[in-house]
Scaffold this active site. Structure first.
Site, PDB file in Angstrom:
ATOM      1  N   SER A 143      -4.624  48.481  97.806  1.00 63.95           N
ATOM      2  CA  SER A 143      -5.307  47.598  96.845  1.00 63.95           C
ATOM      3  C   SER A 143      -4.410  47.373  95.635  1.00 63.95           C
ATOM      4  CB  SER A 143      -6.613  48.254  96.387  1.00 63.95           C
ATOM      5  OG  SER A 143      -7.152  47.562  95.280  1.00 63.95           O
ATOM      6  N   TYR A 156     -10.511  55.973  92.834  1.00 64.84           N
ATOM      7  CA  TYR A 156     -10.132  54.863  93.719  1.00 64.84           C
ATOM      8  C   TYR A 156      -8.671  54.474  93.492  1.00 64.84           C
ATOM      9  CZ  TYR A 156     -10.372  50.409  96.206  1.00 64.84           C
ATOM     10  OH  TYR A 156     -10.134  49.374  97.084  1.00 64.84           O
TER      11      TYR A 156
HETATM   12  N1  LIG Z   1     -13.242  44.266  98.867  1.00 65.72           N
HETATM   13  C1  LIG Z   1     -12.204  44.270  98.035  1.00 65.72           C
HETATM   14  O1  LIG Z   1     -12.200  43.598  96.990  1.00 65.72           O
HETATM   15  C2  LIG Z   1     -10.992  45.099  98.361  1.00 65.72           C
HETATM   16  C3  LIG Z   1      -9.844  44.882  97.606  1.00 65.72           C
HETATM   17  C4  LIG Z   1      -8.704  45.634  97.871  1.00 65.72           C
HETATM   18  C5  LIG Z   1      -8.710  46.556  98.897  1.00 65.72           C
HETATM   19  N2  LIG Z   1      -9.848  46.750  99.615  1.00 65.72           N
HETATM   20  C6  LIG Z   1      -9.794  47.751 100.687  1.00 65.72           C
HETATM   21  O2  LIG Z   1     -10.137  47.136 101.906  1.00 65.72           O
HETATM   22  C7  LIG Z   1     -10.653  48.123 102.798  1.00 65.72           C
HETATM   23  C8  LIG Z   1     -11.929  47.596 103.426  1.00 65.72           C
HETATM   24  O3  LIG Z   1     -12.925  47.470 102.411  1.00 65.72           O
HETATM   25  P1  LIG Z   1     -14.025  46.322 102.418  1.00 65.72           P
HETATM   26  O4  LIG Z   1     -13.908  45.595 101.146  1.00 65.72           O
HETATM   27  O5  LIG Z   1     -13.991  45.572 103.696  1.00 65.72           O
HETATM   28  O6  LIG Z   1     -15.347  47.222 102.291  1.00 65.72           O
HETATM   29  P2  LIG Z   1     -16.588  47.454 103.281  1.00 65.72           P
HETATM   30  O7  LIG Z   1     -17.177  46.173 103.743  1.00 65.72           O
HETATM   31  O8  LIG Z   1     -17.438  48.424 102.556  1.00 65.72           O
HETATM   32  O9  LIG Z   1     -15.913  48.131 104.543  1.00 65.72           O
HETATM   33  C9  LIG Z   1     -15.438  49.445 104.530  1.00 65.72           C
HETATM   34  C10 LIG Z   1     -15.233  49.872 105.968  1.00 65.72           C
HETATM   35  O10 LIG Z   1     -14.698  51.193 105.967  1.00 65.72           O
HETATM   36  C11 LIG Z   1     -15.484  51.983 106.838  1.00 65.72           C
HETATM   37  N3  LIG Z   1     -15.475  53.376 106.394  1.00 65.72           N
HETATM   38  C12 LIG Z   1     -15.760  53.860 105.160  1.00 65.72           C
HETATM   39  N4  LIG Z   1     -15.665  55.189 105.156  1.00 65.72           N
HETATM   40  C13 LIG Z   1     -15.317  55.546 106.420  1.00 65.72           C
HETATM   41  C14 LIG Z   1     -15.082  56.786 107.053  1.00 65.72           C
HETATM   42  N5  LIG Z   1     -15.180  57.956 106.384  1.00 65.72           N
HETATM   43  N6  LIG Z   1     -14.747  56.806 108.375  1.00 65.72           N
HETATM   44  C15 LIG Z   1     -14.650  55.644 109.058  1.00 65.72           C
HETATM   45  N7  LIG Z   1     -14.863  54.433 108.518  1.00 65.72           N
HETATM   46  C16 LIG Z   1     -15.204  54.395 107.211  1.00 65.72           C
HETATM   47  C17 LIG Z   1     -16.874  51.362 106.811  1.00 65.72           C
HETATM   48  O11 LIG Z   1     -17.548  51.627 108.020  1.00 65.72           O
HETATM   49  P3  LIG Z   1     -18.723  52.710 108.189  1.00 65.72           P
HETATM   50  O12 LIG Z   1     -19.537  52.708 106.937  1.00 65.72           O
HETATM   51  O13 LIG Z   1     -19.442  52.205 109.410  1.00 65.72           O
HETATM   52  O14 LIG Z   1     -18.015  53.998 108.442  1.00 65.72           O
HETATM   53  C18 LIG Z   1     -16.536  49.887 106.755  1.00 65.72           C
HETATM   54  O15 LIG Z   1     -16.297  49.404 108.050  1.00 65.72           O
HETATM   55  C19 LIG Z   1     -10.829  49.385 101.959  1.00 65.72           C
HETATM   56  O16 LIG Z   1      -9.762  50.270 102.188  1.00 65.72           O
HETATM   57  C20 LIG Z   1     -10.791  48.878 100.539  1.00 65.72           C
HETATM   58  O17 LIG Z   1     -10.374  49.861  99.624  1.00 65.72           O
HETATM   59  C21 LIG Z   1     -10.980  46.044  99.377  1.00 65.72           C
END
Ligand SMILES: NC(=O)c1ccc[n+]([C@@H]2O[C@H](COP(=O)([O-])OP(=O)(O)OC[C@H]3O[C@@H](n4cnc5c(N)ncnc54)[C@H](OP(=O)(O)O)[C@@H]3O)[C@@H](O)[C@H]2O)c1
Length: 245
Positions: A143, A156
């Site tokens: 990120s 984070y």
């Molecule tokens: N959204 C943003 O603005 C943003 C920006 C920069 C980076 N990111 C990064 O992008 C990635 C995806 O995030 P997102 O925004 O798509 O959020 P999200 O919709 O909340 O998705 C997070 C995913 O991670 C899985 N997860 C969480 N904890 C887990 C665990 N202990 N074991 C296995 N799976 C796990 C969740 O699945 P389950 O709950 O089913 O396990 C879900 O599929 C993250 O690494 C986040 O830090 C996001």
């Protein structure tokens, strides 16, 4: 010069929602084999069904990336079933506010275990197979928040900073044999950011975020930052604004 080979076998964590779900759909096509990891089995299977409708073969692994043994096992089963590996995307992650558990280190422990160790535990089992093949891409979804310690997001930001540094080191170790890429998105509209109480400039959809990996993978770039400015300079981010995502 383009250097990327054909991508046929893909393993994605955090595939049950958000960016991971969009990545799974993005890569789903006839001839492709996709391994999907997430804790919510129903959501994971719904994504798998969408991928199969697009012609991909899909294997679901309802598992927690914090569980090293479970992830090692999933990787091993997938490698055997798929007969190799071309692309691993360690995407699973969580965002927690530092003040959710005042007075103890529960939040940093949970966030580091998922975002840092979970990603490391996802990528490591695939390294020997990729080294033997002399090909493949290991990708971590980090990120822009990994560049600075932002208010109420220390755990984070630290988890993503640790991931960036670890990937940098891995990239040097595997140079010339395996492609190692760190992806640093800005704000993406997912469950993670849905309740953010502050403005989110340059917000991308999860499909846009997933599509933006394609060319960097083809050209085997080491690190990409997209959606928002590169947070390298003093004036690039208002530290009072806070960031979760
Ligand atoms: N959204 C943003 O603005 C943003 C920006 C920069 C980076 N990111 C990064 O992008 C990635 C995806 O995030 P997102 O925004 O798509 O959020 P999200 O919709 O909340 O998705 C997070 C995913 O991670 C899985 N997860 C969480 N904890 C887990 C665990 N202990 N074991 C296995 N799976 C796990 C969740 O699945 P389950 O709950 O089913 O396990 C879900 O599929 C993250 O690494 C986040 O830090 C996001």
């Amino acid at each position: 010069m383009k250097q990327g080979g054909a991508i046929r076998v893909i393993f994605i964590t955090g595939a049950s929602s958000g960016i991971g779900e969009a990545l799974a759909r993005h890569y789903a096509a006839p001839g492709r084999i996709i391994g999907l990891v997430g804790r919510r089995e129903d959501a994971l299977r719904a994504v798998a069904e969408q991928c199969r409708m697009r012609g991909a073969s899909v294997v679901c692994f309802p598992a927690d990336v914090r569980d090293a043994v479970a992830i090692q096992g999933a990787a091993s089963v997938f490698l055997t079933q798929a007969g190799g590996i071309d692309l691993v995307i360690a995407n699973a992650g969580i965002s927690r506010r530092d003040d959710e558990c005042p007075g103890n280190a529960g939040i940093p422990r949970e966030v580091m275990a998922t975002n840092f160790l979970g990603a490391v535990q996802t990528l490591m089992p695939f390294v020997p197979a990729m080294e033997d093949a002399g090909s493949g891409s290991l990708v971590a979804i980090s990120s822009v928040a990994g560049v600075r310690g932002l208010p109420n997001a220390g755990a984070y930001c630290a988890s993503k900073a640790a991931l960036n540094i670890w990937m940098e080191s891995l990239r040097v170790r595997l140079r010339g044999r395996v492609h190692v890429m760190t992806v640093c998105p800005g704000f993406v509209a997912t469950a993670m950011t849905a309740s953010n109480p502050f403005p989110m400039p340059w917000l991308l959809t999860s499909d846009q975020a997933a599509t933006r990996l394609e060319l960097p993978l083809e050209f085997r770039l080491p690190r990409i930052t997209y959606n928002g400015r590169h947070l390298g300079g003093e004036d690039d981010q208002d530290p009072e604004a806070g960031i979760h995502g």
